[in-house]
Design an enzyme around this catalytic site. Structure first.
Site, PDB file in Angstrom:
ATOM      1  N   ALA A  81       0.907  -1.541  -0.347  1.00 46.62           N
ATOM      2  CA  ALA A  81      -0.102   0.392  -0.136  1.00 46.62           C
ATOM      3  C   ALA A  81       0.724   1.071  -0.492  1.00 46.62           C
ATOM      4  O   ALA A  81       0.363   2.235  -0.023  1.00 46.62           O
ATOM      5  CB  ALA A  81      -0.680  -0.024   0.774  1.00 46.62           C
ATOM      6  N   GLY A 122       2.845   3.202  -6.039  1.00 44.03           N
ATOM      7  CA  GLY A 122       2.118   3.064  -6.573  1.00 44.03           C
ATOM      8  C   GLY A 122       0.075   2.434  -7.455  1.00 44.03           C
ATOM      9  O   GLY A 122      -0.415   3.729  -6.168  1.00 44.03           O
ATOM     10  N   GLY A 151      -1.516   0.184  -4.880  1.00 38.60           N
ATOM     11  CA  GLY A 151      -1.913  -0.408  -3.575  1.00 38.60           C
ATOM     12  C   GLY A 151      -2.224   1.303  -3.217  1.00 38.60           C
ATOM     13  O   GLY A 151      -3.028   1.330  -1.817  1.00 38.60           O
ATOM     14  N   SER A 167      -1.990  -9.058 -14.258  1.00 38.17           N
ATOM     15  CA  SER A 167      -1.456  -8.702 -15.127  1.00 38.17           C
ATOM     16  C   SER A 167      -1.954  -9.688 -16.403  1.00 38.17           C
ATOM     17  O   SER A 167      -1.959 -10.327 -17.008  1.00 38.17           O
ATOM     18  CB  SER A 167      -0.014  -8.183 -14.933  1.00 38.17           C
ATOM     19  OG  SER A 167       0.989  -8.907 -16.570  1.00 38.17           O
ATOM     20  N   TYR A 182       7.427 -14.094 -14.222  1.00 33.92           N
ATOM     21  CA  TYR A 182       7.289 -13.260 -14.016  1.00 33.92           C
ATOM     22  C   TYR A 182       4.980 -13.425 -14.239  1.00 33.92           C
ATOM     23  O   TYR A 182       4.371 -13.154 -13.808  1.00 33.92           O
ATOM     24  CB  TYR A 182       6.903 -12.018 -14.762  1.00 33.92           C
ATOM     25  CG  TYR A 182       5.562 -10.991 -14.658  1.00 33.92           C
ATOM     26  CD1 TYR A 182       5.933 -10.397 -13.269  1.00 33.92           C
ATOM     27  CD2 TYR A 182       5.220 -10.015 -15.575  1.00 33.92           C
ATOM     28  CE1 TYR A 182       4.690  -9.052 -12.732  1.00 33.92           C
ATOM     29  CE2 TYR A 182       4.257  -8.697 -15.035  1.00 33.92           C
ATOM     30  CZ  TYR A 182       4.498  -9.036 -13.644  1.00 33.92           C
ATOM     31  OH  TYR A 182       3.145  -7.828 -13.591  1.00 33.92           O
TER      32      TYR A 182
HETATM   33  N1  LIG Z   1       2.389  -0.850 -12.891  1.00 31.76           N
HETATM   34  C1  LIG Z   1       1.704  -1.901 -13.906  1.00 31.76           C
HETATM   35  O1  LIG Z   1       1.925  -1.312 -15.099  1.00 31.76           O
HETATM   36  C2  LIG Z   1       1.236  -3.007 -13.710  1.00 31.76           C
HETATM   37  C3  LIG Z   1       0.915  -4.222 -14.914  1.00 31.76           C
HETATM   38  C4  LIG Z   1       0.571  -4.968 -14.842  1.00 31.76           C
HETATM   39  C5  LIG Z   1      -0.066  -5.750 -13.514  1.00 31.76           C
HETATM   40  N2  LIG Z   1       0.543  -4.888 -11.846  1.00 31.76           N
HETATM   41  C6  LIG Z   1       0.464  -5.405 -11.095  1.00 31.76           C
HETATM   42  O2  LIG Z   1      -0.383  -4.069 -10.394  1.00 31.76           O
HETATM   43  C7  LIG Z   1       0.003  -4.848  -8.751  1.00 31.76           C
HETATM   44  C8  LIG Z   1       1.164  -2.950  -7.831  1.00 31.76           C
HETATM   45  O3  LIG Z   1       2.221  -3.009  -8.659  1.00 31.76           O
HETATM   46  P1  LIG Z   1       2.281  -1.694  -8.812  1.00 31.76           P
HETATM   47  O4  LIG Z   1       2.534  -1.322 -10.466  1.00 31.76           O
HETATM   48  O5  LIG Z   1       1.812  -0.625  -8.184  1.00 31.76           O
HETATM   49  O6  LIG Z   1       4.649  -1.567  -8.875  1.00 31.76           O
HETATM   50  P2  LIG Z   1       5.038  -1.107  -7.480  1.00 31.76           P
HETATM   51  O7  LIG Z   1       4.525   0.495  -7.238  1.00 31.76           O
HETATM   52  O8  LIG Z   1       6.402  -1.355  -7.689  1.00 31.76           O
HETATM   53  O9  LIG Z   1       3.793  -1.236  -6.191  1.00 31.76           O
HETATM   54  C9  LIG Z   1       4.695  -2.802  -5.678  1.00 31.76           C
HETATM   55  C10 LIG Z   1       4.707  -2.812  -3.815  1.00 31.76           C
HETATM   56  O10 LIG Z   1       5.033  -4.582  -4.159  1.00 31.76           O
HETATM   57  C11 LIG Z   1       5.460  -4.001  -2.930  1.00 31.76           C
HETATM   58  N3  LIG Z   1       6.346  -5.047  -1.755  1.00 31.76           N
HETATM   59  C12 LIG Z   1       7.300  -5.919  -3.149  1.00 31.76           C
HETATM   60  N4  LIG Z   1       7.625  -7.099  -2.975  1.00 31.76           N
HETATM   61  C13 LIG Z   1       7.158  -7.097  -1.565  1.00 31.76           C
HETATM   62  C14 LIG Z   1       7.323  -7.521  -0.610  1.00 31.76           C
HETATM   63  N5  LIG Z   1       8.471  -8.836  -0.709  1.00 31.76           N
HETATM   64  N6  LIG Z   1       6.448  -7.600   0.839  1.00 31.76           N
HETATM   65  C15 LIG Z   1       5.551  -6.923   0.417  1.00 31.76           C
HETATM   66  N7  LIG Z   1       5.338  -6.100  -0.202  1.00 31.76           N
HETATM   67  C16 LIG Z   1       6.078  -6.160  -0.989  1.00 31.76           C
HETATM   68  C17 LIG Z   1       6.149  -2.499  -2.657  1.00 31.76           C
HETATM   69  O11 LIG Z   1       7.602  -2.551  -1.929  1.00 31.76           O
HETATM   70  P3  LIG Z   1       8.064  -1.871  -1.822  1.00 31.76           P
HETATM   71  O12 LIG Z   1       7.764  -0.283  -1.911  1.00 31.76           O
HETATM   72  O13 LIG Z   1       8.935  -1.942  -0.510  1.00 31.76           O
HETATM   73  O14 LIG Z   1       9.291  -2.295  -2.821  1.00 31.76           O
HETATM   74  C18 LIG Z   1       5.438  -2.241  -3.554  1.00 31.76           C
HETATM   75  O15 LIG Z   1       4.212  -1.416  -2.138  1.00 31.76           O
HETATM   76  C19 LIG Z   1       1.177  -5.201  -8.916  1.00 31.76           C
HETATM   77  O16 LIG Z   1       1.048  -7.279  -8.289  1.00 31.76           O
HETATM   78  C20 LIG Z   1       2.573  -5.729 -10.251  1.00 31.76           C
HETATM   79  O17 LIG Z   1       2.024  -6.713 -10.795  1.00 31.76           O
HETATM   80  C21 LIG Z   1       1.222  -3.779 -12.629  1.00 31.76           C
END
Ligand SMILES: NC(=O)c1ccc[n+]([C@@H]2O[C@H](COP(=O)([O-])OP(=O)(O)OC[C@H]3O[C@@H](n4cnc5c(N)ncnc54)[C@H](OP(=O)(O)O)[C@@H]3O)[C@@H](O)[C@H]2O)c1
Length: 308
Positions: A21, A24, A26, A148, A173
């Protein structure tokens, strides 16, 4: 008509847990739910980042914002987080399995599993099983699992789930994101069979500007990928738009259990939330049950009592 944040019903009195949370999608999901009156549990792996997010959201929140320490790469941390929710809140209406990592070089979780499979799938699988008893006590509870578009290209390599023999960051992935959809669908089937009103729904954001891509580039040190993202930037939507499908899945009255919500634009890369096609691999019930059983074995528990 397009579904937007303005359509989120009042969430007063409800408790939502959002993994990842602090960043991004979250962060945007937590913000939108907090603004509509939910108490939001920010489940983050780094307390300092979680606290920074909490401070950012506090002026907007209409109810409580609480931090939960959660490292999805550590099954003991997952169990501790679930116990904390049970002990300190004793209630949960929404679980948003959002956190994720994308395509790093091969790394292992604390439990010795391939990092993407561990964080994106196994950690959420274990967290969901541990929190289901609380969720099932609430009318209209939901579990939303964020996948995704990569799930369309995913394949579960049952004889090499941890990529020990062959590891490709993007293949791993895709496997983890397919596993997200398979878990969401199988959970919905199991909940319905047990007569539970709790819904399990999958969502994906299309392409959204978050920390996911920069973290992925940094982990690999790949300047080519960095350049590719800069060139592709016009295709990316904001994190707030990217969060809409998971918000829709979480709170829209007409969202369906077992559906996958994503953006309605070209190739589902951007736009407003709609129900999307699900990859054939995720619709295969026998493959889903096989993954479920393998996940139980890897997490070292049986989820039977939690689901039934
Ligand atoms: N952005 C896109 O275009 C996109 C596209 C397809 C799917 N998604 C999916 O959307 C979801 C959210 O991603 P986002 O795009 O918002 O990316 P993000 O901004 O990198 O956020 C990812 C979050 O996951 C946390 N995280 C990573 N490893 C973790 C762990 N071991 N335990 C607990 N939390 C952890 C990160 O914490 P830290 O900040 O501490 O690293 C961060 O809070 C993901 O499941 C991703 O696969 C995103």
């Amino acid at each position: 008509m397009a579904w937007s944040e303005a359509d989120i019903p009042d969430q007063s009195g409800r408790i939502a847990l959002v993994t990842g949370a602090n960043s991004g999608l979250g962060l945007e999901t937590a913000r939108a739910l907090a603004q509509r009156g939910a108490t939001v549990l920010l489940a983050c792996r780094q307390r300092s980042r979680g606290e920074a997010a909490r401070q950012q959201l506090l002026p907007l929140a209409r109810a409580g914002l609480e931090l939960i320490d959660l490292d999805l790469a550590d099954l003991a941390s997952v169990a501790a987080a679930a116990s904390q929710v049970q002990r300190e809140f004793g209630r949960l209406d929404l679980l948003i399995n959002n956190a994720g990592v994308m395509a790093p070089p091969r790394r292992l979780s604390r439990d010795g599993y391939e990092l993407q499979f561990a964080v994106n799938h196994l950690g959420h699988f274990a967290l969901t099983a541990a929190l289901l008893p609380l969720l099932k006590q609430q009318i209209g509870a939901r579990v939303v699992t964020v996948s995704s578009g990569a799930h369309y290209f995913g394949r579960i390599t049952f004889d090499d789930l941890q990529g020990e023999r062959r590891y490709d960051p993007w293949t791993a992935y895709g496997q983890s994101k397919l596993a997200n959809v398979m878990m969401a669908l199988d959970l919905q089937e199991r909940l319905a069979a047990a007569g539970s009103t709790t819904l399990s729904i999958a969502a994906h954001p299309g392409l959204a500007r978050t920390n996911l891509q920069p973290s992925s580039v940094a982990a690999k040190g790949s300047w080519i990928e960095g350049l590719a993202y800069r060139l592709l930037d016009p295709l990316f939507q904001s994190a707030a738009m990217g969060a809409l499908p998971q918000l829709h899945a979480a709170v829209a009255p007409d969202a369906r259990g077992g559906a996958l919500y994503g953006p309605d634009g070209l190739a589902n890369l951007g736009g407003w939330p709609v129900s999307c096609k699900i990859a054939a691999a995720a619709l295969d019930g026998s493959q889903r049950r096989r993954l479920w059983q393998a996940s139980e074995e890897l997490c070292g528990f049986s989820s039977k009592t939690a689901v039934a």
